[in-house]
Design an enzyme around this catalytic site. Structure first.
Site, PDB file in Angstrom:
ATOM      1  N   HIS A 238      71.193   0.541  32.654  1.00  0.00           N
ATOM      2  CA  HIS A 238      72.402   0.755  33.452  1.00  0.00           C
ATOM      3  C   HIS A 238      73.617   1.112  32.579  1.00  0.00           C
ATOM      4  CE1 HIS A 238      70.406  -0.975  36.965  1.00  0.00           C
ATOM      5  NE2 HIS A 238      70.150  -2.079  36.303  1.00  0.00           N
TER       6      HIS A 238
HETATM    7  O1  RIB Z   1      73.979  -3.886  38.243  1.00  0.00           O
HETATM    8  C1  RIB Z   1      73.816  -3.666  36.868  1.00  0.00           C
HETATM    9  C2  RIB Z   1      75.041  -4.058  36.126  1.00  0.00           C
HETATM   10  O2  RIB Z   1      75.310  -5.447  36.297  1.00  0.00           O
HETATM   11  C3  RIB Z   1      74.900  -3.884  34.608  1.00  0.00           C
HETATM   12  O3  RIB Z   1      76.162  -3.658  34.043  1.00  0.00           O
HETATM   13  C4  RIB Z   1      74.370  -5.212  34.176  1.00  0.00           C
HETATM   14  O4  RIB Z   1      74.639  -5.467  32.797  1.00  0.00           O
HETATM   15  C5  RIB Z   1      75.180  -6.129  35.051  1.00  0.00           C
HETATM   16  O5  RIB Z   1      76.462  -6.297  34.451  1.00  0.00           O
END
Ligand code: RIB
Ligand code: CA
Length: 309
Positions: A238
């Site tokens: 992500h």
């Molecule tokens: O939904 C994914 C996000 O939420 C990413 O940034 C993960 O590290 C959490 O912070």
């Protein structure tokens, strides 16, 4: 090419660690400040994790503590994904003590000294710290070149059916940032789920050699469970997608949309509503990252992880 002055706000967090290392290995960015927020795990872990991650990469960059809870809602972590310590159980050598003060103050101090449209803000966790910056000194938005956020979902959420974790944790802060007037780019789940780390990528990273950072990255990748959302094929990188936009935008197809976030108490709380066709007349302009060249993404990421100490 002049490196972009950059501030990264994060909640490490296994994928935050990979993203920070990508940023620290990228000559396109001049990372000048790292701030921590409660998110994947509490600030008690995200703050020392951020310091350890930066130190392992051999960098001496100030790390500053931020909010340990959202502006209004209750704090909900994701330790079930990232492990109780936030790094999948991996223990890194401790980094130096954090710089005294508060994240939002440190960010505002740097923005006050910055030239117009000069600083890139990369938000990888709940947007609480960034929201506080623009809630208290909105005029600083004109010092910002771009705010790149890993947040939100056009389709299904991952924290709830409606909402992605960062947006869900602090929708009020996200609403402030979306509307602050600086250019905003959104790496939502819809694009990050295209950047799936698979066993083949772990093997590539191992084969690339590298030092302690690459070893730690491989261990983190091995520790994180493959997500059900990916059909068990891998786990989404992500946060590294947000950094990749800042360093290699050619890897992405994107669209200009209107975006807003549901701050209500119901089942839609944290839902990011994206108006691709600008017909609602609501929301703030944003660049929505729609697709990423996954092969190109890992071809960028893996050698840069291997190049770190
Ligand atoms: O939904 C994914 C996000 O939420 C990413 O940034 C993960 O590290 C959490 O912070
Ligand atoms: Ca994160």
């Amino acid at each position: 090419m002049t490196p972009r002055p950059t501030i990264i706000d994060c909640d490490p967090g296994t994928d935050d660690a990979i993203a920070l290392w990508l940023a620290l290995a990228s000559p396109e960015l001049d990372v000048q400040l790292v701030t921590a927020v409660g998110g994947n795990v509490g600030l008690a872990h995200t703050l020392p994790n951020a310091a350890a991650i930066v130190a392992l990469a051999g960098k001496r960059i100030p790390v500053v503590a931020g909010a340990d809870r959202p502006l209004l809602g209750r704090f909900i972590d994701a330790a079930h994904v990232h492990g109780d310590n936030g790094l999948g159980g991996l223990i890194l050598p401790s980094g130096p003590p954090p710089q005294a003060g508060l994240a939002s103050d440190a960010i505002r101090a740097r923005l006050r000294e910055a030239a117009p449209r000069s600083v890139t803000l990369i938000g990888l966790g709940p947007a609480t710290n960034l929201g506080l910056v623009f809630a208290t000194e909105p005029e600083l938005a004109d010092r910002v070149a771009e705010i790149v956020l890993m947040t939100g979902a056009v389709g299904e959420g991952n924290a709830t059916p409606a909402a992605e974790f960062n947006a869900w944790n602090d929708p009020e802060a996200l609403a402030i940032v979306l509307a602050c007037g600086a250019p905003v780019a959104l790496a939502t789940l819809d694009v990050t789920n295209q950047a799936l780390c698979t066993p083949d990528h772990i093997a590539q990273l191992r084969a690339a050699g590298g030092g302690a950072t690459a070893d730690a990255a491989a261990r983190i990748w091995q520790a994180v469970k493959f997500s059900r959302r990916s059909g068990g094929l891998g786990h989404e990188q992500h946060d590294a997608c947000a950094v990749a936009w800042a360093v290699a935008p050619h890897l992405f197809r994107h669209a200009t949309v209107l975006a807003e976030v549901d701050c209500g108490p119901g089942i839609g709380r944290g839902r990011t509503a994206v108006d691709r066709w600008h017909r609602s007349g609501r929301g703030s302009p944003a660049t929505l990252l729609e697709t990423v060249d996954a092969a190109g993404f890992f071809a960028l990421l893996i050698p840069r992880l291997a190049a770190l100490p």
